[in-house]
Design an enzyme around this catalytic site. Structure first.
Site, mmCIF file in Angstrom:
data_model
loop_
_atom_site.group_PDB
_atom_site.id
_atom_site.type_symbol
_atom_site.label_atom_id
_atom_site.label_comp_id
_atom_site.label_asym_id
_atom_site.label_seq_id
_atom_site.Cartn_x
_atom_site.Cartn_y
_atom_site.Cartn_z
ATOM 1 N N TYR A 3 44.234 29.856 39.790
ATOM 2 C CA TYR A 3 44.237 31.142 40.487
ATOM 3 C C TYR A 3 43.073 31.262 41.465
ATOM 4 O O TYR A 3 43.109 32.075 42.390
ATOM 5 C CB TYR A 3 44.239 32.309 39.495
ATOM 6 N N THR A 202 44.985 42.251 35.563
ATOM 7 C CA THR A 202 45.585 41.001 36.045
ATOM 8 C C THR A 202 46.909 40.710 35.355
ATOM 9 O O THR A 202 47.797 40.096 35.946
ATOM 10 C CB THR A 202 44.631 39.806 35.857
ATOM 11 N N LEU A 266 48.089 36.179 37.724
ATOM 12 C CA LEU A 266 47.331 35.548 38.809
ATOM 13 C C LEU A 266 45.993 36.293 38.927
ATOM 14 O O LEU A 266 45.825 37.161 39.773
ATOM 15 C CB LEU A 266 48.117 35.609 40.112
ATOM 16 N N HIS A 267 45.041 35.916 38.083
ATOM 17 C CA HIS A 267 43.822 36.705 37.900
ATOM 18 C C HIS A 267 42.983 36.893 39.175
ATOM 19 O O HIS A 267 42.757 38.006 39.645
ATOM 20 C CB HIS A 267 42.926 36.041 36.851
ATOM 21 N N ASP A 268 42.460 35.785 39.701
ATOM 22 C CA ASP A 268 41.336 35.847 40.640
ATOM 23 C C ASP A 268 41.617 36.495 41.992
ATOM 24 O O ASP A 268 40.744 37.191 42.530
ATOM 25 C CB ASP A 268 40.759 34.442 40.851
#
Length: 365
Positions: A3, A202, A266-268
């Protein structure tokens, strides 16, 4: 670091942003691996000139911890399409490079975005406290709240509900260096400029099959299949295929470990997207208030630093982010509760198409 690829992509190609540089840090893999991966990703997206500075190999007081079960031994397993980096990393010390880059911007304009362990950031403000007054904000992906803060699926391990992804209580980026995180959240200047994107947010943004098709085939690609004979199809470009291969590797590990089947979070890139909230023409709305209440919410955040990494795996609350809602009007950490997910995916796809255009101009398919 899968990510991170999407966070770097959005930072490099959103027209409202100017990516000044990247520092790497211990985390999903070792520092040599994360540095190589960053350089390779920049080459893949056609932006190899963005400088990369190797950062901290360990926490402020703790040894490094890695996550090969989720991201593979390299920190970026799942594809053979990652190119050999065109450029090498910078040799200037990372703390001085960060300070110089940020202070060179007009006051109140630069954002610092943290998508990994917070060691580098804590060292920056420890050695250059004047940077805290200078920047507009610090956006970080990290932490977990629980307690119904959002309706996101948090996942299960061994059939047990949990709020963390690296322990029952803690998110990985915070847990690997909780002392660094606590230093930032307790900084009286930074705490009023911080945005925290926890797992509770997230996990609202899952890369479903529809999203995977969008990323592989682009807008107007229809309902084309992502997989052909069990492998990712060719799609619209090599870059798109590479990113979807990384995404599907992460999807499998997230399904196997946490039981989340709809798609991986999709964290970042959300830590990048949130700084676009409110920018004219580039807005991705984030909602930092409880449903039904049209008011700004701000929080005090405390990180549990007692206990070891090993004890955290056995139930200790080490690395847990404990949040307290502040009285209305009092400044503190912004923690959104929701966002316009469809708009987020559209903006990310636009950034990906811009990267494709640069690659095509450079003769890369």
């Amino acid at each position: 670091m899968m990510y991170d690829a999407f966070a770097i992509l959005m930072s490099a190609y959103h027209p409202s942003l100017n990516l000044l540089g990247i520092t790497t840090v211990h985390g999903n893999s070792s520092l040599p691996h994360t540095t190589h991966n960053a350089l390779s990703l920049l080459t893949a997206i056609g932006a190899p000139s963005i400088p990369v500075y190797p950062g901290s190999a360990n926490g402020l007081t703790r040894p490094a911890v890695h996550a090969p079960a989720i991201h593979g031994a390299s920190g970026l397993d799942g594809t053979t399409l990652l190119p050999t980096p065109i450029n090498t990393h910078a040799t200037e010390p990372f703390i001085e490079a960060m300070s110089t880059a940020l202070l060179s911007t007009p006051k109140g304009t630069a954002w610092l975005i943290a998508t990994g362990a917070l060691t580098n950031i804590a060292l920056l403000f420890e050695q250059h406290p004047e940077v805290a007054e200078h920047i507009k904000g610090l956006s970080l992906m990290g932490g977990a709240i629980g307690g119904g803060f959002t309706n996101a699926p948090m996942g299960k391990v061994d059939d047990r509900e949990r709020i963390g992804n690296w322990s029952a209580w803690a998110e990985f980026n915070i847990l690997v260096d909780p002392e660094a995180a606590q230093a930032l959240f307790s900084n009286p200047v930074l705490r009023t400029k911080m945005v925290m994107i926890p797992l509770d947010v997230t996990h609202l943004v899952l890369a479903t099959g529809e999203v995977q098709s969008l990323l592989l085939h682009g807008k107007g690609g229809g309902a084309a299949s992502v997989l052909e004979d069990g492998k990712v199809g060719e799609g619209k470009s090599t870059l798109r295929k590479m990113l979807v291969e990384l995404l599907l590797f992460f999807a499998k590990t997230y399904k196997d470990v946490f039981g989340i089947e709809e798609g991986p979070p999709l964290h970042d890139p959300l830590a990048v997207a949130v700084i676009l909230d409110g920018i004219a023409g580039a807005e991705i709305p984030f909602y930092d208030f409880e449903d039904g209440k049209d008011r700004k919410e701000r929080y005090d955040v405390h990180v549990v630093t007692e206990g070891s990494h090993e004890e955290a795996q056995n139930g200790a609350e080490t690395g847990r982010t404990i949040v307290k809602l502040l009285p209305e009007g009092e400044e503190g950490v912004k923690i959104p509760r929701n966002l316009d997910v469809k708009r987020f995916w559209g903006v990310l796809e636009d950034s990906l198409e811009r990267a494709n255009a640069v690659n095509r101009a450079n003769g890369v398919s």
